[in-house]
Design a protein around this motif. Structure first.
Motif, PDB file in Angstrom:
ATOM      1  N   MET A   1      19.811  31.986 -78.105  1.00 33.22           N
ATOM      2  CA  MET A   1      19.841  32.600 -76.778  1.00 33.22           C
ATOM      3  C   MET A   1      20.000  31.528 -75.710  1.00 33.22           C
ATOM      4  O   MET A   1      19.314  30.512 -75.731  1.00 33.22           O
ATOM      5  N   THR A   2      20.922  31.737 -74.776  1.00 35.34           N
ATOM      6  CA  THR A   2      21.073  30.826 -73.641  1.00 35.34           C
ATOM      7  C   THR A   2      19.994  31.123 -72.606  1.00 35.34           C
ATOM      8  O   THR A   2      19.742  32.275 -72.282  1.00 35.34           O
ATOM      9  N   ILE A   3      19.365  30.076 -72.124  1.00 33.69           N
ATOM     10  CA  ILE A   3      18.314  30.223 -71.113  1.00 33.69           C
ATOM     11  C   ILE A   3      18.768  29.519 -69.838  1.00 33.69           C
ATOM     12  O   ILE A   3      19.208  28.368 -69.874  1.00 33.69           O
ATOM     13  N   GLY A   4      18.657  30.219 -68.704  1.00 37.04           N
ATOM     14  CA  GLY A   4      19.093  29.636 -67.443  1.00 37.04           C
ATOM     15  C   GLY A   4      18.088  29.854 -66.340  1.00 37.04           C
ATOM     16  O   GLY A   4      17.041  30.484 -66.523  1.00 37.04           O
ATOM     17  N   ALA A   5      18.429  29.335 -65.163  1.00 35.20           N
ATOM     18  CA  ALA A   5      17.586  29.494 -63.980  1.00 35.20           C
ATOM     19  C   ALA A   5      18.469  29.723 -62.766  1.00 35.20           C
ATOM     20  O   ALA A   5      19.578  29.179 -62.674  1.00 35.20           O
ATOM     21  N   ALA A   6      17.984  30.550 -61.854  1.00 34.82           N
ATOM     22  CA  ALA A   6      18.648  30.762 -60.575  1.00 34.82           C
ATOM     23  C   ALA A   6      17.972  29.872 -59.542  1.00 34.82           C
ATOM     24  O   ALA A   6      16.767  29.633 -59.612  1.00 34.82           O
ATOM     25  N   PHE A   7      18.753  29.405 -58.579  1.00 33.81           N
ATOM     26  CA  PHE A   7      18.244  28.434 -57.615  1.00 33.81           C
ATOM     27  C   PHE A   7      18.300  28.981 -56.200  1.00 33.81           C
ATOM     28  O   PHE A   7      19.238  29.684 -55.822  1.00 33.81           O
ATOM     29  N   SER A   8      17.287  28.626 -55.433  1.00 31.65           N
ATOM     30  CA  SER A   8      17.165  29.090 -54.054  1.00 31.65           C
ATOM     31  C   SER A   8      18.312  28.558 -53.204  1.00 31.65           C
ATOM     32  O   SER A   8      18.739  27.411 -53.350  1.00 31.65           O
ATOM     33  N   LEU A   9      18.777  29.410 -52.299  1.00 31.50           N
ATOM     34  CA  LEU A   9      19.821  29.005 -51.354  1.00 31.50           C
ATOM     35  C   LEU A   9      19.232  28.589 -50.013  1.00 31.50           C
ATOM     36  O   LEU A   9      19.945  28.505 -49.016  1.00 31.50           O
ATOM     37  N   GLN A  10      17.935  28.313 -49.987  1.00 31.01           N
ATOM     38  CA  GLN A  10      17.273  27.906 -48.751  1.00 31.01           C
ATOM     39  C   GLN A  10      17.189  26.389 -48.619  1.00 31.01           C
ATOM     40  O   GLN A  10      16.569  25.880 -47.689  1.00 31.01           O
ATOM     41  N   ASN A  11      17.796  25.662 -49.544  1.00 33.24           N
ATOM     42  CA  ASN A  11      17.727  24.203 -49.552  1.00 33.24           C
ATOM     43  C   ASN A  11      19.080  23.581 -49.262  1.00 33.24           C
ATOM     44  O   ASN A  11      20.129  24.196 -49.505  1.00 33.24           O
ATOM     45  N   PRO A  12      19.100  22.326 -48.779  1.00 37.00           N
ATOM     46  CA  PRO A  12      20.371  21.609 -48.613  1.00 37.00           C
ATOM     47  C   PRO A  12      21.057  21.401 -49.956  1.00 37.00           C
ATOM     48  O   PRO A  12      20.412  21.427 -51.022  1.00 37.00           O
ATOM     49  N   ILE A  13      22.355  21.167 -49.919  1.00 36.70           N
ATOM     50  CA  ILE A  13      23.125  21.029 -51.150  1.00 36.70           C
ATOM     51  C   ILE A  13      22.584  19.913 -52.034  1.00 36.70           C
ATOM     52  O   ILE A  13      22.466  20.074 -53.256  1.00 36.70           O
ATOM     53  N   ASP A  14      22.238  18.773 -51.449  1.00 36.70           N
ATOM     54  CA  ASP A  14      21.736  17.664 -52.258  1.00 36.70           C
ATOM     55  C   ASP A  14      20.459  18.046 -52.998  1.00 36.70           C
ATOM     56  O   ASP A  14      20.235  17.624 -54.138  1.00 36.70           O
ATOM     57  N   THR A  15      19.622  18.851 -52.366  1.00 35.12           N
ATOM     58  CA  THR A  15      18.392  19.304 -53.027  1.00 35.12           C
ATOM     59  C   THR A  15      18.711  20.250 -54.169  1.00 35.12           C
ATOM     60  O   THR A  15      18.103  20.172 -55.255  1.00 35.12           O
ATOM     61  N   VAL A  16      19.658  21.144 -53.964  1.00 35.16           N
ATOM     62  CA  VAL A  16      20.058  22.071 -55.025  1.00 35.16           C
ATOM     63  C   VAL A  16      20.599  21.302 -56.221  1.00 35.16           C
ATOM     64  O   VAL A  16      20.259  21.591 -57.375  1.00 35.16           O
ATOM     65  N   VAL A  17      21.424  20.296 -55.960  1.00 36.18           N
ATOM     66  CA  VAL A  17      21.973  19.484 -57.046  1.00 36.18           C
ATOM     67  C   VAL A  17      20.852  18.769 -57.795  1.00 36.18           C
ATOM     68  O   VAL A  17      20.827  18.740 -59.030  1.00 36.18           O
ATOM     69  N   ARG A  18      19.903  18.190 -57.053  1.00 37.70           N
ATOM     70  CA  ARG A  18      18.796  17.486 -57.694  1.00 37.70           C
ATOM     71  C   ARG A  18      17.972  18.434 -58.566  1.00 37.70           C
ATOM     72  O   ARG A  18      17.614  18.096 -59.699  1.00 37.70           O
ATOM     73  N   GLN A  19      17.675  19.606 -58.041  1.00 36.43           N
ATOM     74  CA  GLN A  19      16.889  20.563 -58.820  1.00 36.43           C
ATOM     75  C   GLN A  19      17.635  21.008 -60.070  1.00 36.43           C
ATOM     76  O   GLN A  19      17.039  21.118 -61.146  1.00 36.43           O
ATOM     77  N   ALA A  20      18.919  21.271 -59.933  1.00 37.83           N
ATOM     78  CA  ALA A  20      19.714  21.691 -61.081  1.00 37.83           C
ATOM     79  C   ALA A  20      19.751  20.588 -62.142  1.00 37.83           C
ATOM     80  O   ALA A  20      19.675  20.865 -63.351  1.00 37.83           O
ATOM     81  N   ARG A  21      19.851  19.335 -61.700  1.00 37.27           N
ATOM     82  CA  ARG A  21      19.859  18.220 -62.651  1.00 37.27           C
ATOM     83  C   ARG A  21      18.514  18.121 -63.371  1.00 37.27           C
ATOM     84  O   ARG A  21      18.468  17.922 -64.597  1.00 37.27           O
TER      85      ARG A  21
END
Length: 305
Positions: A1-21
């Motif tokens: 089973m593939t497991i994923g996460a959704a990320f908040s759009l309330q953060n700057p792009i650099d923060t989203v990238v860091r969290q995803a990494r």
């Protein structure tokens, strides 16, 4: 089973990238981004996917009202090329309130619009051209619509949960993205309907990507209170009211997976047994950064097993 996460759009792009990494390093396989009136989700997914090699990225989901298949196909193929084939496009019917208030477009015949949108879009992402003339929209390609570097068609999924939308999605899409649909609703209503429609249309078994609000935490009461407030937004809409009720809950928080590792892992297993082929956790930030990382860690471990 593939497991994923959704990320908040309330953060700057650099923060989203860091969290995803960070999530990917913990073992999370896919990152998903909603579509609001702010960020352009396919662009954000392309940025994250390019900066985090190996991570699957997706949009969940772009409303078909206020968009056109030619534009969405171009966005999706660009993201697919930028990520080396790791982009997944999610579409949605949207809601009457947001459609009519935001775009000034009458929310009329949504399922018929979805069918026409998918028909034109599939032609575009599979062949790079279209010659579609429907009742509600037209999509033709006097110029080429193929993006260089796209080696495989973009997977197309729909945030479908109602009977008519499930039928159309089974016939024309690669899968569905149900949100707030608990294991009971999936097993008894959603999975059988979309699977039967796919079989009748001669298509492969559809992907069932269940979006589940979930947090691993020791402070269950506090996080549940925050989740109750955050998820109450969805309780305004009949489609979500229906699927929450079919799940055996009275509030949206009733389908959230909140607790320690053992509790949350058990909930993920219930979704798998109900027919989910993939699980994506949303609202992982409701408990704070430490709980969010703890959640990603569990999801990564479940993805390995």
């Amino acid at each position: 089973m593939t497991i994923g996460a959704a990320f908040s759009l309330q953060n700057p792009i650099d923060t989203v990238v860091r969290q995803a990494r960070e999530a990917h390093e913990a073992g999370v396989r896919s990152a998903w981004f909603g579509q609001t009136f702010a960020y352009d989700s396919p662009t954000l997914a392309a940025i994250v996917g390019r900066d985090v090699p190996g991570l699957q990225v997706g949009t969940a989901a772009i409303p078909v009202f206020g968009r056109h298949p030619l534009i969405v196909a171009g966005q999706a193929q660009t993201a697919q090329a930028a990520t080396g084939g790791r982009y997944h496009l999610g579409l949605a019917l949207g809601t009457r309130h947001l459609t009519e208030t935001g775009f000034g477009i009458p929310y009329e015949r949504p399922v018929a619009r979805l069918r026409e949108f998918l028909t034109a879009l599939r032609a575009l992402v599979e062949t790079g051209s279209a010659d579609f003339h429907g009742e509600l929209l037209t999509a033709t390609t006097p110029l080429p619509a193929t993006v260089p570097g796209v080696d495989a068609p973009v997977p197309v999924l729909v945030a479908a949960m109602g009977p008519q939308a499930l039928r159309v999605s089974g016939e024309l899409a690669d899968g569905i993205l149900p949100l707030l649909a608990g294991p009971r609703a999936l097993a008894e209503h959603i999975v059988p309907a979309v699977t039967a429609a796919a079989e009748a249309a001669g298509r492969p078994s559809p992907r069932i990507v269940a979006f589940v609000p979930g947090v691993v935490t020791d402070d269950v009461e506090r996080v549940r209170e925050r989740a109750t407030e955050a998820l109450s937004f969805y309780e305004r809409f009949p489609s979500y009211q229906r699927v929450i009720e079919l799940s055996g809950a009275t509030r949206a928080v009733g389908v959230a997976a909140i607790g320690d590792e053992e509790t949350v892992a058990a909930e993920v297993r219930r979704y798998r047994e109900a027919g989910a082929t993939e699980v994506v956790f949303t609202a992982t930030d409701l408990g704070g950064e430490a709980d969010q990382r703890r959640t990603w860690q569990l999801l990564g471990e479940l993805a390995k097993g």
